[in-house]
Write a protein that holds these residues in place. Structure first.
Motif, PDB file in Angstrom:
ATOM      1  N   VAL A  45       0.851  -1.197   0.000  1.00 16.78           N
ATOM      2  CA  VAL A  45       0.000   0.000   0.000  1.00 16.78           C
ATOM      3  C   VAL A  45       0.894   1.257   0.000  1.00 16.78           C
ATOM      4  O   VAL A  45       0.637   2.208  -0.746  1.00 16.78           O
ATOM      5  CB  VAL A  45      -0.946  -0.018   1.224  1.00 16.78           C
ATOM      6  N   ASP A  46       1.951   1.231   0.798  1.00 14.88           N
ATOM      7  CA  ASP A  46       2.882   2.367   0.844  1.00 14.88           C
ATOM      8  C   ASP A  46       3.486   2.625  -0.532  1.00 14.88           C
ATOM      9  O   ASP A  46       3.640   3.766  -0.960  1.00 14.88           O
ATOM     10  CB  ASP A  46       4.019   2.092   1.835  1.00 14.88           C
ATOM     11  N   ARG A  47       3.829   1.540  -1.217  1.00 15.49           N
ATOM     12  CA  ARG A  47       4.456   1.711  -2.532  1.00 15.49           C
ATOM     13  C   ARG A  47       3.476   2.323  -3.534  1.00 15.49           C
ATOM     14  O   ARG A  47       3.842   3.201  -4.318  1.00 15.49           O
ATOM     15  CB  ARG A  47       4.977   0.366  -3.047  1.00 15.49           C
ATOM     16  N   VAL A  48       2.238   1.873  -3.474  1.00 19.29           N
ATOM     17  CA  VAL A  48       1.232   2.435  -4.384  1.00 19.29           C
ATOM     18  C   VAL A  48       0.995   3.917  -4.057  1.00 19.29           C
ATOM     19  O   VAL A  48       0.839   4.747  -4.957  1.00 19.29           O
ATOM     20  CB  VAL A  48      -0.077   1.620  -4.319  1.00 19.29           C
ATOM     21  N   MET A  49       1.025   4.252  -2.781  1.00 15.97           N
ATOM     22  CA  MET A  49       0.848   5.664  -2.409  1.00 15.97           C
ATOM     23  C   MET A  49       2.034   6.505  -2.890  1.00 15.97           C
ATOM     24  O   MET A  49       1.853   7.615  -3.400  1.00 15.97           O
ATOM     25  CB  MET A  49       0.685   5.806  -0.896  1.00 15.97           C
ATOM     26  N   LEU A  59      -7.648   4.162  -0.290  1.00 19.95           N
ATOM     27  CA  LEU A  59      -7.760   4.215  -1.749  1.00 19.95           C
ATOM     28  C   LEU A  59      -6.718   3.293  -2.399  1.00 19.95           C
ATOM     29  O   LEU A  59      -7.026   2.542  -3.325  1.00 19.95           O
ATOM     30  CB  LEU A  59      -7.572   5.650  -2.243  1.00 19.95           C
ATOM     31  N   ALA A  60      -5.488   3.355  -1.889  1.00 19.39           N
ATOM     32  CA  ALA A  60      -4.420   2.518  -2.446  1.00 19.39           C
ATOM     33  C   ALA A  60      -4.748   1.039  -2.246  1.00 19.39           C
ATOM     34  O   ALA A  60      -4.526   0.214  -3.142  1.00 19.39           O
ATOM     35  CB  ALA A  60      -3.077   2.870  -1.801  1.00 19.39           C
ATOM     36  N   ALA A  61      -5.308   0.703  -1.073  1.00 19.09           N
ATOM     37  CA  ALA A  61      -5.659  -0.694  -0.800  1.00 19.09           C
ATOM     38  C   ALA A  61      -6.780  -1.156  -1.731  1.00 19.09           C
ATOM     39  O   ALA A  61      -6.748  -2.263  -2.271  1.00 19.09           O
ATOM     40  CB  ALA A  61      -6.079  -0.851   0.664  1.00 19.09           C
ATOM     41  N   LEU A  62      -7.764  -0.284  -1.939  1.00 20.96           N
ATOM     42  CA  LEU A  62      -8.863  -0.617  -2.847  1.00 20.96           C
ATOM     43  C   LEU A  62      -8.337  -0.799  -4.275  1.00 20.96           C
ATOM     44  O   LEU A  62      -8.737  -1.728  -4.990  1.00 20.96           O
ATOM     45  CB  LEU A  62      -9.920   0.488  -2.800  1.00 20.96           C
ATOM     46  N   ALA A  63      -7.424   0.077  -4.667  1.00 24.85           N
ATOM     47  CA  ALA A  63      -6.851  -0.013  -6.017  1.00 24.85           C
ATOM     48  C   ALA A  63      -6.122  -1.346  -6.191  1.00 24.85           C
ATOM     49  O   ALA A  63      -6.214  -1.984  -7.239  1.00 24.85           O
ATOM     50  CB  ALA A  63      -5.910   1.161  -6.268  1.00 24.85           C
ATOM     51  N   LEU A  64      -5.418  -1.774  -5.143  1.00 26.18           N
ATOM     52  CA  LEU A  64      -4.715  -3.059  -5.222  1.00 26.18           C
ATOM     53  C   LEU A  64      -5.694  -4.223  -5.335  1.00 26.18           C
ATOM     54  O   LEU A  64      -5.449  -5.194  -6.048  1.00 26.18           O
ATOM     55  CB  LEU A  64      -3.813  -3.242  -3.996  1.00 26.18           C
ATOM     56  N   LYS A  65      -6.811  -4.103  -4.621  1.00 26.05           N
ATOM     57  CA  LYS A  65      -7.824  -5.162  -4.711  1.00 26.05           C
ATOM     58  C   LYS A  65      -8.365  -5.221  -6.140  1.00 26.05           C
ATOM     59  O   LYS A  65      -8.495  -6.303  -6.726  1.00 26.05           O
ATOM     60  CB  LYS A  65      -8.953  -4.893  -3.717  1.00 26.05           C
ATOM     61  N   GLN A  66      -8.647  -4.052  -6.690  1.00 27.56           N
ATOM     62  CA  GLN A  66      -9.241  -3.988  -8.031  1.00 27.56           C
ATOM     63  C   GLN A  66      -8.280  -4.503  -9.101  1.00 27.56           C
ATOM     64  O   GLN A  66      -8.704  -5.064 -10.103  1.00 27.56           O
ATOM     65  CB  GLN A  66      -9.642  -2.539  -8.322  1.00 27.56           C
ATOM     66  N   THR A  67      -6.974  -4.304  -8.876  1.00 30.34           N
ATOM     67  CA  THR A  67      -5.991  -4.645  -9.915  1.00 30.34           C
ATOM     68  C   THR A  67      -5.313  -5.990  -9.662  1.00 30.34           C
ATOM     69  O   THR A  67      -4.283  -6.277 -10.255  1.00 30.34           O
ATOM     70  CB  THR A  67      -4.905  -3.562 -10.016  1.00 30.34           C
ATOM     71  N   LEU A  77      -4.721   3.708 -11.296  1.00 28.82           N
ATOM     72  CA  LEU A  77      -6.039   4.048 -10.738  1.00 28.82           C
ATOM     73  C   LEU A  77      -5.937   5.235  -9.787  1.00 28.82           C
ATOM     74  O   LEU A  77      -6.776   6.144  -9.806  1.00 28.82           O
ATOM     75  CB  LEU A  77      -6.618   2.846  -9.987  1.00 28.82           C
ATOM     76  N   VAL A  78      -4.887   5.217  -8.948  1.00 27.72           N
ATOM     77  CA  VAL A  78      -4.720   6.298  -7.968  1.00 27.72           C
ATOM     78  C   VAL A  78      -4.465   7.627  -8.684  1.00 27.72           C
ATOM     79  O   VAL A  78      -5.063   8.658  -8.354  1.00 27.72           O
ATOM     80  CB  VAL A  78      -3.565   5.958  -6.999  1.00 27.72           C
ATOM     81  N   ARG A  79      -3.606   7.581  -9.706  1.00 26.66           N
ATOM     82  CA  ARG A  79      -3.313   8.821 -10.449  1.00 26.66           C
ATOM     83  C   ARG A  79      -4.558   9.326 -11.160  1.00 26.66           C
ATOM     84  O   ARG A  79      -4.807  10.531 -11.245  1.00 26.66           O
ATOM     85  CB  ARG A  79      -2.219   8.559 -11.480  1.00 26.66           C
ATOM     86  N   ALA A  80      -5.358   8.383 -11.704  1.00 24.63           N
ATOM     87  CA  ALA A  80      -6.584   8.791 -12.404  1.00 24.63           C
ATOM     88  C   ALA A  80      -7.565   9.405 -11.404  1.00 24.63           C
ATOM     89  O   ALA A  80      -8.206  10.421 -11.686  1.00 24.63           O
ATOM     90  CB  ALA A  80      -7.211   7.584 -13.108  1.00 24.63           C
TER      91      ALA A  80
END
Lengths: 362, 156
Positions: A45-49, A59-67, A77-80
């Motif tokens: 999650v830290d890396r995605v943030m 948000l980052a955790a949700l994005a990881l779940k989705q991807t 997803l986070v950037r979008a």
């Protein structure tokens, strides 16, 4: 040139439905919750943030779940998502000297004021797979100890060396306006602040590889870890309607102060130079690699020969963004029928000319 | 233990207000809702609907030098007006609109001298919880404090 295609709507819809089902995996296995990802895959999650350039753990955790755990897709997803939001302004600069520390180490001073604390670290583990984790169960509670009297005062290591003039001081805040690479394209050569913004959101693997390359001799900087500190830092913002800094809460960050050799010059006495890394979350590898590359990119400023990619700011900045990189690489798989048809025609014509020339020569 | 996560400004009244804001920022929505109930749950209208946005978090080169952009943080803001005209504001990390709105009500209440002590009393439980969490964290961290020794290399 890319020429658009149309069609395939039904197949695309069905592919996305299939993706959703595959993402879920075996339905007899319990579904992951966002909170589970946030709490138990915290470094991911830290890396995605960090690379999404947006602090928002849920948000980052949700994005990881989705991807399905694809880091670069999650960053996408986070950037979008961030592009859909208004920006209220910029924070008061974070005061990392006043962080609440959960980890602080120095490879240069064993007895630094305030002490070294290891915190939750993989360092010194044996890197043996713990098969007990395959079963569920709570770990034994963490040990506790009374903090020593000096634990509350933890100056940055670079401030200690700085007092004797043995290390360069940080570039002063001259009040110059701050560029923002999310608003304007980068103009080369760019200043150190712009480079640090790009490195902070840059791909960890790419920056790690460049930092590693400097250690192996491609732009050597003789680094020591002056300090790595991990903890929570307050974020404050001055809203127009209030006119004073409002505390927004705290965010986890990792800071790395790299201390590097410098011979000095006719004008500057010998002193250590510095590279700086800062990232959201507990991201030590990222912060350290960033500090190495930050220092390498100062080659021109410090009169060092520019001989390797890690010292070339256009090379580093133009290629460190995982989203830009994946966009350009992955677009190759989209239909390029018209392009390719044109190339095919060209090759056929050239081959015909080649054959004609050969026949004429015989 | 002093809260090392907050800077200071000179005006003591603003400093007290900032302390209340910092507590609200560290609280859960349920805790804040409970505090508003304890304060009599005043009617409040939205000056601005609670809104999610971004703040660019800036760091400093070397920790203390020229600023640079680290990355954004998601922030929710709310602004409310009480029946007697007092206004309150909240800016919080994250995307919880309801939490920001109740914090704005508490900020508005706190603007009245008469309600100040009541608001601070209602938030005392949050202050206690966060202080305890800070101490527990510091104790766990302290147990990992390390004293490295340099070994003699055995060369005369």
């Amino acid at each position: 040139m890319y020429v658009a295609v149309k069609g395939g709507e039904a197949a695309i819809d069905n592919a996305h439905r299939l993706l959703a089902e595959v993402r879920r995996g075996d339905p007899t296995v319990p579904e992951l919750t966002v909170a589970q990802i946030r709490e138990q895959m915290a470094l991911l999650v830290d890396r995605v943030m960090a690379e999404g350039s947006l602090h928002d753990p849920d948000l980052a955790a949700l994005a990881l779940k989705q991807t399905r755990g694809d880091v670069v897709e999650a960053v996408f997803l986070v950037r979008a998502f961030r592009t859909t939001l208004p920006r209220f302004g910029a924070s008061v600069p974070l005061d990392t000297g006043a962080m609440t520390l959960t980890r602080r180490i120095s490879a240069t001073f064993k007895d630094l004021p305030g002490g070294q604390v290891l915190g939750p670290t993989f360092d010194y583990t044996h890197r043996l797979v713990d098969f007990a984790l395959a079963e569920q169960g709570d770990p034994e509670p963490a040990a506790e100890a009374e903090p020593r009297a000096d634990a509350a005062l933890t100056p940055r290591v670079t401030d200690l060396l700085g007092r004797d003039g043995l290390i360069e001081s940080s570039p002063p805040d001259d009040g110059a306006p701050l560029g923002d690479i999310t608003r304007e394209p980068v103009d080369y050569p760019c200043d150190r602040a712009t480079r640090l913004q790009a490195l902070a959101r840059g791909d960890e693997g790419f920056i790690l590889a460049l930092g590693y390359a400097t250690q192996r001799g491609y732009g050597r900087t003789h680094p020591f870890v002056g300090e790595v500190r991990v903890g929570h830092v307050a974020v404050e913002f001055v809203p127009e309607e209030l006119g004073f800094p409002v505390p927004l809460g705290t965010v986890p960050v990792t800071e790395c102060q790299m201390v590097n050799q410098f011979k000095g010059s006719r004008a500057v006495p010998p002193q250590f130079t510095r590279g700086y890394g800062l990232a959201f979350g507990q991201s030590e590898r990222k912060a350290m690699a960033m500090a190495l590359v930050d220092r390498a990119l100062r080659a021109e400023e410090l009169g060092e020969p520019i001989v390797s990619p890690a010292q070339d700011q256009e090379f580093v900045l133009a290629h460190c963004d995982s989203l830009q990189a994946t966009g350009f690489v992955e677009h190759l798989k989209l239909p390029h029928y018209v392009d390719f048809q044109a190339e095919l025609e060209l090759v056929r014509r050239m081959r015909a000319e080649f054959e004609d020339a050969r026949e004429a020569a015989e | 233990m002093p809260d090392r996560n907050r800077g200071t400004v000179q005006d003591p009244e603003i400093e007290s207000r900032r302390a209340v804001m910092a507590l609200c920022a560290a609280a859960t929505e349920a805790e804040l809702a409970e505090a508003v109930t304890a304060c009599g749950e005043p009617e409040a209208e939205d000056i601005r609907l609670p809104e999610v946005g971004l703040v660019m978090a800036t760091g400093r080169i070397g920790g203390d030098g020229r600023p640079f952009n680290l990355g954004e943080v998601s922030v929710t803001r709310a602004a409310v007006r009480l029946a007697d005209g007092r206004t309150g504001f909240a800016y919080h990390l994250g995307r919880d609109r309801r939490r920001a709105r109740v914090a704005a009500i508490l900020d508005a209440l706190w603007q009245g001298e008469g309600d100040r002590r009541g608001v601070e009393a209602a938030l005392a439980g949050i202050a206690r919880r966060t202080a305890e969490a800070t101490v527990a964290q510091a104790r766990r961290t302290a147990a990992t404090r390390v004293d490295f020794l340099t070994l003699a290399r055995g060369e005369d």
